[in-house]
Design a protein around this motif. Structure first.
Motif, PDB file in Angstrom:
ATOM      1  N   PHE A   1     -17.360 -44.756  -8.732  1.00 43.83           N
ATOM      2  CA  PHE A   1     -15.943 -44.834  -8.405  1.00 43.83           C
ATOM      3  C   PHE A   1     -15.568 -43.708  -7.470  1.00 43.83           C
ATOM      4  CE2 PHE A   1     -16.113 -41.985 -11.968  1.00 43.83           C
ATOM      5  CZ  PHE A   1     -15.167 -41.019 -11.684  1.00 43.83           C
TER       6      PHE A   1
ATOM      7  N   HIS B   1     -11.812 -41.992  -5.242  1.00 44.59           N
ATOM      8  CA  HIS B   1     -10.369 -42.019  -5.029  1.00 44.59           C
ATOM      9  C   HIS B   1     -10.086 -42.838  -3.777  1.00 44.59           C
ATOM     10  CE1 HIS B   1      -6.330 -39.966  -4.579  1.00 44.59           C
ATOM     11  NE2 HIS B   1      -6.336 -40.416  -5.805  1.00 44.59           N
ATOM     12  N   LYS B   2      -9.150 -43.772  -3.877  1.00 44.80           N
ATOM     13  CA  LYS B   2      -8.802 -44.645  -2.746  1.00 44.80           C
ATOM     14  C   LYS B   2      -7.280 -44.667  -2.635  1.00 44.80           C
ATOM     15  CE  LYS B   2      -9.003 -49.502  -1.458  1.00 44.80           C
ATOM     16  NZ  LYS B   2      -9.422 -50.817  -1.945  1.00 44.80           N
TER      17      LYS B   2
ATOM     18  N   TRP C   1      -7.840 -45.531  -7.914  1.00 39.24           N
ATOM     19  CA  TRP C   1      -9.269 -45.295  -8.080  1.00 39.24           C
ATOM     20  C   TRP C   1      -9.983 -46.626  -7.906  1.00 39.24           C
ATOM     21  CZ3 TRP C   1     -11.077 -40.467  -8.399  1.00 39.24           C
ATOM     22  CH2 TRP C   1     -10.149 -39.473  -8.685  1.00 39.24           C
ATOM     23  N   ALA C   2     -11.037 -46.641  -7.112  1.00 38.91           N
ATOM     24  CA  ALA C   2     -11.768 -47.871  -6.817  1.00 38.91           C
ATOM     25  C   ALA C   2     -13.176 -47.799  -7.382  1.00 38.91           C
ATOM     26  CB  ALA C   2     -11.838 -48.098  -5.316  1.00 38.91           C
TER      27      ALA C   2
ATOM     28  N   TYR D   1     -16.995 -49.321  -7.079  1.00 38.72           N
ATOM     29  CA  TYR D   1     -17.893 -49.957  -6.113  1.00 38.72           C
ATOM     30  C   TYR D   1     -19.278 -50.117  -6.721  1.00 38.72           C
ATOM     31  CZ  TYR D   1     -14.449 -48.753  -2.520  1.00 38.72           C
ATOM     32  OH  TYR D   1     -13.308 -48.648  -1.773  1.00 38.72           O
TER      33      TYR D   1
ATOM     34  N   HIS E   1     -16.840 -53.523  -2.928  1.00 38.19           N
ATOM     35  CA  HIS E   1     -15.688 -53.214  -3.764  1.00 38.19           C
ATOM     36  C   HIS E   1     -15.670 -54.142  -4.970  1.00 38.19           C
ATOM     37  CE1 HIS E   1     -11.392 -53.588  -4.892  1.00 38.19           C
ATOM     38  NE2 HIS E   1     -11.458 -52.277  -4.777  1.00 38.19           N
TER      39      HIS E   1
ATOM     40  N   GLU F   1     -13.263 -53.379  -8.067  1.00 36.09           N
ATOM     41  CA  GLU F   1     -11.898 -53.449  -8.585  1.00 36.09           C
ATOM     42  C   GLU F   1     -11.190 -52.120  -8.393  1.00 36.09           C
ATOM     43  OE1 GLU F   1      -9.664 -55.039 -12.632  1.00 36.09           O
ATOM     44  OE2 GLU F   1     -11.841 -54.989 -12.533  1.00 36.09           O
ATOM     45  N   ASP F   2      -9.860 -52.158  -8.324  1.00 37.10           N
ATOM     46  CA  ASP F   2      -9.031 -50.956  -8.247  1.00 37.10           C
ATOM     47  C   ASP F   2      -8.396 -50.680  -9.601  1.00 37.10           C
ATOM     48  OD1 ASP F   2      -9.415 -50.443  -5.508  1.00 37.10           O
ATOM     49  OD2 ASP F   2      -7.851 -51.859  -4.965  1.00 37.10           O
ATOM     50  N   TYR F   3      -8.219 -49.401  -9.900  1.00 41.03           N
ATOM     51  CA  TYR F   3      -7.578 -48.972 -11.145  1.00 41.03           C
ATOM     52  C   TYR F   3      -6.500 -47.957 -10.814  1.00 41.03           C
ATOM     53  CZ  TYR F   3     -11.444 -51.192 -13.575  1.00 41.03           C
ATOM     54  OH  TYR F   3     -12.342 -52.118 -14.041  1.00 41.03           O
TER      55      TYR F   3
ATOM     56  N   ALA G   1     -10.977 -46.058 -14.531  1.00 41.33           N
ATOM     57  CA  ALA G   1     -12.102 -46.207 -13.597  1.00 41.33           C
ATOM     58  C   ALA G   1     -13.386 -45.654 -14.203  1.00 41.33           C
ATOM     59  CB  ALA G   1     -11.792 -45.509 -12.278  1.00 41.33           C
TER      60      ALA G   1
END
Length: 64
Positions: free
Chosen positions: A10, A12-13, A17-18, A20, A34, A36-38, A44
């Motif tokens: 994971f 920071h996006k 938090w993403a 991958y 990718h 999922e995003d949290y 994450a």
């Protein structure tokens, strides 16, 4: 932790938090898809542990 194909990580996006999954890893670079995003760091971390089969994280401290 060394990057390996199939391993989840994971980062920071923007303001989230993403998670991958590595799809290609060489000595000088890596690519990932990718997943999922949290909204929260803790979520994450838990997702990465679950997806990698590592069980539950012992200590998850809040970031940002």
């Amino acid at each position: 932790m060394k990057a390996k194909v199939g391993l989840y990580h994971f980062c920071h996006k923007r303001n989230m938090w993403a998670v991958y999954q590595y799809t290609s890893v060489t000595e000088t670079s890596s690519t990932a898809r990718h997943i999922e995003d949290y909204g929260y760091y803790e979520d994450a971390v838990k997702a990465v542990y679950r997806l990698n089969g590592w069980g539950e994280p012992k200590n998850v401290t809040k970031r940002f």
